[in-house]
Design a protein around this motif. Structure first.
Motif, PDB file in Angstrom:
ATOM      1  N   ASN A 101       0.854  -1.117   0.018  1.00 31.93           N
ATOM      2  CA  ASN A 101      -0.121   0.000  -0.018  1.00 31.93           C
ATOM      3  C   ASN A 101       0.912   1.242  -0.047  1.00 31.93           C
ATOM      4  O   ASN A 101       0.564   2.127   0.571  1.00 31.93           O
ATOM      5  N   GLY A 102       2.201   1.207  -0.871  1.00 30.44           N
ATOM      6  CA  GLY A 102       2.677   2.461  -1.006  1.00 30.44           C
ATOM      7  C   GLY A 102       3.907   2.483   0.122  1.00 30.44           C
ATOM      8  O   GLY A 102       4.603   3.511   0.024  1.00 30.44           O
ATOM      9  N   ILE A 103       4.054   1.598   0.973  1.00 30.61           N
ATOM     10  CA  ILE A 103       5.077   2.110   2.132  1.00 30.61           C
ATOM     11  C   ILE A 103       6.490   1.671   1.569  1.00 30.61           C
ATOM     12  O   ILE A 103       7.327   2.410   1.547  1.00 30.61           O
ATOM     13  N   PHE A 104       6.546   0.512   0.759  1.00 33.98           N
ATOM     14  CA  PHE A 104       7.767   0.118  -0.135  1.00 33.98           C
ATOM     15  C   PHE A 104       7.721   0.795  -1.406  1.00 33.98           C
ATOM     16  O   PHE A 104       6.896   0.572  -1.862  1.00 33.98           O
ATOM     17  N   LYS A 105       8.543   1.937  -1.459  1.00 25.65           N
ATOM     18  CA  LYS A 105       8.330   2.538  -2.666  1.00 25.65           C
ATOM     19  C   LYS A 105       9.040   1.838  -3.948  1.00 25.65           C
ATOM     20  O   LYS A 105      10.452   1.327  -3.997  1.00 25.65           O
ATOM     21  N   SER A 106       8.730   1.702  -5.224  1.00 29.75           N
ATOM     22  CA  SER A 106       9.570   1.285  -6.437  1.00 29.75           C
ATOM     23  C   SER A 106      10.012   2.323  -7.249  1.00 29.75           C
ATOM     24  O   SER A 106       9.418   3.430  -7.706  1.00 29.75           O
ATOM     25  N   PRO A 107      11.367   2.612  -7.000  1.00 32.01           N
ATOM     26  CA  PRO A 107      11.910   3.837  -7.403  1.00 32.01           C
ATOM     27  C   PRO A 107      12.122   3.815  -8.965  1.00 32.01           C
ATOM     28  O   PRO A 107      12.423   2.836  -9.682  1.00 32.01           O
ATOM     29  N   VAL A 108      12.089   4.888  -9.417  1.00 30.55           N
ATOM     30  CA  VAL A 108      12.190   5.283 -11.032  1.00 30.55           C
ATOM     31  C   VAL A 108      13.890   5.267 -11.095  1.00 30.55           C
ATOM     32  O   VAL A 108      14.611   5.840 -10.203  1.00 30.55           O
ATOM     33  N   HIS A 109      14.256   4.713 -12.349  1.00 25.59           N
ATOM     34  CA  HIS A 109      15.695   4.539 -12.320  1.00 25.59           C
ATOM     35  C   HIS A 109      15.962   4.717 -14.069  1.00 25.59           C
ATOM     36  O   HIS A 109      15.037   4.491 -14.635  1.00 25.59           O
ATOM     37  N   ARG A 110      17.206   4.845 -14.225  1.00 28.23           N
ATOM     38  CA  ARG A 110      17.633   4.847 -15.746  1.00 28.23           C
ATOM     39  C   ARG A 110      18.971   4.385 -15.779  1.00 28.23           C
ATOM     40  O   ARG A 110      19.532   4.301 -14.888  1.00 28.23           O
ATOM     41  N   VAL A 111      19.305   4.332 -17.125  1.00 31.42           N
ATOM     42  CA  VAL A 111      20.705   3.751 -17.380  1.00 31.42           C
ATOM     43  C   VAL A 111      21.355   4.733 -18.289  1.00 31.42           C
ATOM     44  O   VAL A 111      20.893   4.815 -19.344  1.00 31.42           O
ATOM     45  N   LEU A 112      22.616   5.316 -17.991  1.00 34.22           N
ATOM     46  CA  LEU A 112      23.435   5.939 -18.762  1.00 34.22           C
ATOM     47  C   LEU A 112      24.062   5.162 -19.691  1.00 34.22           C
ATOM     48  O   LEU A 112      24.580   4.053 -19.307  1.00 34.22           O
ATOM     49  N   THR A 113      24.562   5.638 -20.996  1.00 34.73           N
ATOM     50  CA  THR A 113      25.532   4.768 -21.838  1.00 34.73           C
ATOM     51  C   THR A 113      27.053   5.774 -21.682  1.00 34.73           C
ATOM     52  O   THR A 113      27.210   6.623 -20.739  1.00 34.73           O
ATOM     53  N   ASN A 114      27.889   5.016 -22.162  1.00 38.23           N
ATOM     54  CA  ASN A 114      29.372   5.042 -21.840  1.00 38.23           C
ATOM     55  C   ASN A 114      29.959   5.319 -23.285  1.00 38.23           C
ATOM     56  O   ASN A 114      29.953   4.457 -23.838  1.00 38.23           O
ATOM     57  N   SER A 115      30.806   6.469 -23.303  1.00 37.60           N
ATOM     58  CA  SER A 115      31.572   6.359 -24.711  1.00 37.60           C
ATOM     59  C   SER A 115      32.943   5.657 -24.939  1.00 37.60           C
ATOM     60  O   SER A 115      33.499   5.580 -25.843  1.00 37.60           O
ATOM     61  N   GLU A 116      33.450   4.812 -23.645  1.00 41.45           N
ATOM     62  CA  GLU A 116      34.580   4.324 -23.724  1.00 41.45           C
ATOM     63  C   GLU A 116      34.344   2.979 -23.292  1.00 41.45           C
ATOM     64  O   GLU A 116      35.104   2.153 -24.081  1.00 41.45           O
ATOM     65  N   ARG A 117      33.525   2.379 -22.558  1.00 41.66           N
ATOM     66  CA  ARG A 117      33.466   1.132 -22.247  1.00 41.66           C
ATOM     67  C   ARG A 117      31.927   0.495 -22.498  1.00 41.66           C
ATOM     68  O   ARG A 117      31.025   1.069 -22.160  1.00 41.66           O
ATOM     69  N   GLU A 118      31.944  -0.781 -23.041  1.00 46.85           N
ATOM     70  CA  GLU A 118      30.508  -1.206 -22.943  1.00 46.85           C
ATOM     71  C   GLU A 118      30.250  -1.872 -21.393  1.00 46.85           C
ATOM     72  O   GLU A 118      30.978  -1.935 -20.648  1.00 46.85           O
ATOM     73  N   ARG A 119      29.118  -2.188 -21.456  1.00 48.70           N
ATOM     74  CA  ARG A 119      28.627  -2.661 -19.949  1.00 48.70           C
ATOM     75  C   ARG A 119      27.673  -3.698 -20.131  1.00 48.70           C
ATOM     76  O   ARG A 119      26.726  -3.672 -20.869  1.00 48.70           O
ATOM     77  N   ILE A 120      27.554  -4.853 -18.987  1.00 46.78           N
ATOM     78  CA  ILE A 120      26.562  -5.929 -19.021  1.00 46.78           C
ATOM     79  C   ILE A 120      26.278  -6.103 -17.685  1.00 46.78           C
ATOM     80  O   ILE A 120      27.015  -5.884 -16.744  1.00 46.78           O
ATOM     81  N   THR A 121      24.828  -6.034 -17.547  1.00 45.19           N
ATOM     82  CA  THR A 121      24.229  -6.478 -16.305  1.00 45.19           C
ATOM     83  C   THR A 121      23.310  -7.589 -16.501  1.00 45.19           C
ATOM     84  O   THR A 121      22.682  -7.776 -17.497  1.00 45.19           O
ATOM     85  N   LEU A 122      23.121  -8.123 -15.360  1.00 47.94           N
ATOM     86  CA  LEU A 122      21.790  -9.297 -15.224  1.00 47.94           C
ATOM     87  C   LEU A 122      20.784  -8.840 -14.334  1.00 47.94           C
ATOM     88  O   LEU A 122      21.114  -8.619 -13.002  1.00 47.94           O
ATOM     89  N   ALA A 123      19.636  -8.789 -14.788  1.00 41.36           N
ATOM     90  CA  ALA A 123      18.483  -8.438 -14.115  1.00 41.36           C
ATOM     91  C   ALA A 123      17.685  -9.635 -13.947  1.00 41.36           C
ATOM     92  O   ALA A 123      17.400 -10.335 -14.822  1.00 41.36           O
ATOM     93  N   VAL A 124      17.122 -10.031 -12.779  1.00 41.19           N
ATOM     94  CA  VAL A 124      16.100 -11.213 -12.364  1.00 41.19           C
ATOM     95  C   VAL A 124      15.048 -10.502 -11.793  1.00 41.19           C
ATOM     96  O   VAL A 124      14.872  -9.998 -10.747  1.00 41.19           O
ATOM     97  N   PHE A 125      13.831 -10.799 -12.572  1.00 40.43           N
ATOM     98  CA  PHE A 125      12.629 -10.160 -12.046  1.00 40.43           C
ATOM     99  C   PHE A 125      11.743 -11.224 -11.335  1.00 40.43           C
ATOM    100  O   PHE A 125      11.465 -12.184 -12.092  1.00 40.43           O
TER     101      PHE A 125
END
Ligand SMILES: O=C(O)CCC(=O)C(=O)O
Ligand SMILES: [Fe+2]
Length: 167
Positions: free
Chosen positions: A93-117
């Motif tokens: 009921n809104g006590i734990f908040k689902s935060p807004v997030h974003r991902v930036l890009t990078n001009s020098e290095r690639e990036r890999i992440t693993l998200a498990v939903f």
């Protein structure tokens, strides 16, 4: 999480149903020559109940929105980042908040992440735990089923998916 609110221990988990799913997604962000103009992932909150994120060991990029400001999420080697998704915001009921997030890009290095939903079964109705609704904290969200489908319908139109569950 339930215990921290003095609730019966399984009150969130019970809402996942017997056949909850875990969906894994590898995110690959190639080197980008124009990081000031291109995002890796646009601002969003996750449609899951909980997300576990294994960040790239060396390359940062994730940012979280708080008080209208973007904050970088530092890398902690070997750590899993646990993110509250929309479905736990609804259940709590809104006590734990689902935060807004974003991902930036990078001009020098690639990036890999693993998200498990972690996602409740789509036939399972989820909604605010009754103990978290009272006169001081009225019910904020409706009961919903298959929130992930609703989520993508709204997402594709550029709308905030939580609107689908708001009263
Ligand atoms: O790659 C990241 O750091 C975050 C990805 C993300 O927000 C997502 O997959 O929902
Ligand atoms: Fe996300």
């Amino acid at each position: 999480m339930a215990r921290s609110l003095n609730l019966e221990e399984n009150c969130f988990l019970n809402q996942y149903g017997d056949q909850a799913t875990m969906q894994a997604r590898f995110n690959y962000y190639p080197v980008c020559p124009r990081p000031e103009q291109v995002l890796g992932v646009k601002p969003h909150a996750d449609g899951s109940a909980i997300t576990m994120l294994l960040q790239d060991k060396e390359v940062e990029g994730l940012q979280v929105l708080k008080d209208d400001q973007w904050f970088r999420v530092p890398i902690i080697p070997q750590a899993l980042l646990i993110n509250v998704g929309d479905q736990v915001e609804i259940m709590s009921n809104g006590i734990f908040k689902s935060p807004v997030h974003r991902v930036l890009t990078n001009s020098e290095r690639e990036r890999i992440t693993l998200a498990v939903f972690c996602i409740p079964h789509p036939d399972q109705e989820i909604g605010p735990v009754e103990e978290l609704i009272d006169e001081e904290r009225p019910r904020l969200y409706k009961k919903v089923k298959d929130y992930v489908s609703l989520y993508f319908q709204y997402y594709q139109k550029g709308r905030r998916p939580m609107e689908a569950a708001l009263i």
